[in-house]
Design a protein around this motif. Structure first.
Motif, PDB file in Angstrom:
ATOM      1  N   HIS A   1       0.840  -1.192   0.000  1.00  0.00           N
ATOM      2  CA  HIS A   1       0.000   0.000   0.000  1.00  0.00           C
ATOM      3  C   HIS A   1       0.880   1.248   0.000  1.00  0.00           C
ATOM      4  O   HIS A   1       1.091   1.889   1.013  1.00  0.00           O
ATOM      5  CB  HIS A   1      -0.931  -0.007   1.216  1.00  0.00           C
ATOM      6  CG  HIS A   1      -1.766  -1.240   1.283  1.00  0.00           C
ATOM      7  ND1 HIS A   1      -2.871  -1.435   0.495  1.00  0.00           N
ATOM      8  CD2 HIS A   1      -1.631  -2.370   2.026  1.00  0.00           C
ATOM      9  CE1 HIS A   1      -3.390  -2.612   0.755  1.00  0.00           C
ATOM     10  NE2 HIS A   1      -2.657  -3.199   1.678  1.00  0.00           N
ATOM     11  N   ASP A   2       1.367   1.577  -1.173  1.00  0.00           N
ATOM     12  CA  ASP A   2       2.188   2.763  -1.373  1.00  0.00           C
ATOM     13  C   ASP A   2       1.337   3.780  -2.125  1.00  0.00           C
ATOM     14  O   ASP A   2       0.784   3.460  -3.176  1.00  0.00           O
ATOM     15  CB  ASP A   2       3.428   2.392  -2.187  1.00  0.00           C
ATOM     16  CG  ASP A   2       4.433   3.509  -2.307  1.00  0.00           C
ATOM     17  OD1 ASP A   2       4.108   4.653  -1.924  1.00  0.00           O
ATOM     18  OD2 ASP A   2       5.546   3.244  -2.794  1.00  0.00           O
ATOM     19  N   LYS A   3       1.212   4.996  -1.588  1.00  0.00           N
ATOM     20  CA  LYS A   3       0.316   5.973  -2.219  1.00  0.00           C
ATOM     21  C   LYS A   3       0.791   6.382  -3.610  1.00  0.00           C
ATOM     22  O   LYS A   3      -0.004   6.695  -4.474  1.00  0.00           O
ATOM     23  CB  LYS A   3       0.130   7.195  -1.335  1.00  0.00           C
ATOM     24  CG  LYS A   3       1.343   8.078  -1.221  1.00  0.00           C
ATOM     25  CD  LYS A   3       1.039   9.326  -0.440  1.00  0.00           C
ATOM     26  CE  LYS A   3       2.253  10.225  -0.502  1.00  0.00           C
ATOM     27  NZ  LYS A   3       1.987  11.571  -0.151  1.00  0.00           N
ATOM     28  N   ASP A   4       2.095   6.375  -3.842  1.00  0.00           N
ATOM     29  CA  ASP A   4       2.622   6.764  -5.148  1.00  0.00           C
ATOM     30  C   ASP A   4       2.622   5.614  -6.150  1.00  0.00           C
ATOM     31  O   ASP A   4       2.478   5.832  -7.347  1.00  0.00           O
ATOM     32  CB  ASP A   4       4.049   7.293  -4.999  1.00  0.00           C
ATOM     33  CG  ASP A   4       4.118   8.544  -4.145  1.00  0.00           C
ATOM     34  OD1 ASP A   4       3.142   9.331  -4.180  1.00  0.00           O
ATOM     35  OD2 ASP A   4       5.127   8.731  -3.445  1.00  0.00           O
ATOM     36  N   PHE A   5       2.850   4.386  -5.677  1.00  0.00           N
ATOM     37  CA  PHE A   5       3.002   3.244  -6.576  1.00  0.00           C
ATOM     38  C   PHE A   5       2.477   1.983  -5.902  1.00  0.00           C
ATOM     39  O   PHE A   5       3.253   1.140  -5.466  1.00  0.00           O
ATOM     40  CB  PHE A   5       4.484   3.102  -6.955  1.00  0.00           C
ATOM     41  CG  PHE A   5       4.758   2.106  -8.040  1.00  0.00           C
ATOM     42  CD1 PHE A   5       4.200   2.252  -9.307  1.00  0.00           C
ATOM     43  CD2 PHE A   5       5.595   1.031  -7.806  1.00  0.00           C
ATOM     44  CE1 PHE A   5       4.468   1.334 -10.306  1.00  0.00           C
ATOM     45  CE2 PHE A   5       5.868   0.107  -8.802  1.00  0.00           C
ATOM     46  CZ  PHE A   5       5.300   0.265 -10.054  1.00  0.00           C
ATOM     47  N   PRO A   6       1.148   1.824  -5.790  1.00  0.00           N
ATOM     48  CA  PRO A   6       0.618   0.603  -5.164  1.00  0.00           C
ATOM     49  C   PRO A   6       0.927  -0.615  -6.039  1.00  0.00           C
ATOM     50  O   PRO A   6       0.829  -0.540  -7.271  1.00  0.00           O
ATOM     51  CB  PRO A   6      -0.882   0.861  -5.069  1.00  0.00           C
ATOM     52  CG  PRO A   6      -1.160   1.944  -6.041  1.00  0.00           C
ATOM     53  CD  PRO A   6       0.101   2.731  -6.219  1.00  0.00           C
TER      54      PRO A   6
END
Length: 177
Positions: free
Chosen positions: A123-128
């Motif tokens: 769960h990465d806001k820039d690169f899920p």
């Protein structure tokens, strides 16, 4: 040559004992790390990597003890080590990212809840990312995405992001391959 052995007989005996003790300690550590790796489901390569880290640490300790055995004064050792650590510290500051990835790799070996073959979502806001863990290396995690792309994700970031287990042992499904 015979005067060397007679003059330094005690130091040579202590050195031989030190080498024997270090070999025994290294063997115990490597066996223990491999058992932990098998129990936690890690790959043999990761357990071997942890064994190498332990070996390097033991060699550095052996050098320190060896200097004491051969009569180097503590003052001289402290000057050498402080100089070496100052140079290493400056050099390592420049490559702190690599060190954080290696440290994260060690942490992941002992306590990462996901194994090779698990399908996870990062769960990465820039690169899920959603993918199957193909390999966990010293510096990065290899993820195979649903479209077949291979993504390498840095170990230090995987410990900083929320991760969800989607499917356990997704590599066993032959439709993925």
């Amino acid at each position: 040559m015979s005067t060397f052995f007679s003059d330094y007989k005690a130091e040579l005996i202590y050195t031989a004992i030190l080498v024997l003790i270090l070999i025994i300690i290294r063997t115990i550590i490597v066996i223990t790390v491999k058992r932990i790796g098998r129990r936690s489901g890690s790959t043999e390569a990761r357990a071997s990597l942890m064994g190498r880290y332990a070996t390097v640490t033991l060699i550095l300790l052996a050098i320190l003890v060896e200097m004491i055995i051969w009569g180097v004064k503590i003052d001289e050792i402290s000057v050498v080590f402080s100089s070496v650590f100052a140079v290493i510290g400056i050099g390592l500051f420049a490559i702190w990212s690599i060190l954080s990835n290696v440290t994260s790799g060690i942490i992941m070996f002992f306590s990462f809840p996901y194994k090779v073959g698990d399908k996870i979502a990062i769960h990465d806001k820039d690169f899920p990312i959603k993918g199957i863990i193909e390999d966990i290396r010293a510096f990065q995690l290899h993820l195979r995405l649903d479209d077949g792309d291979l993504v390498t994700y840095p170990n230090n970031l995987i410990l900083q992001k929320a991760v969800t287990l989607i499917e356990k042992d997704a590599l066993d499904d032959t439709s993925i391959l």
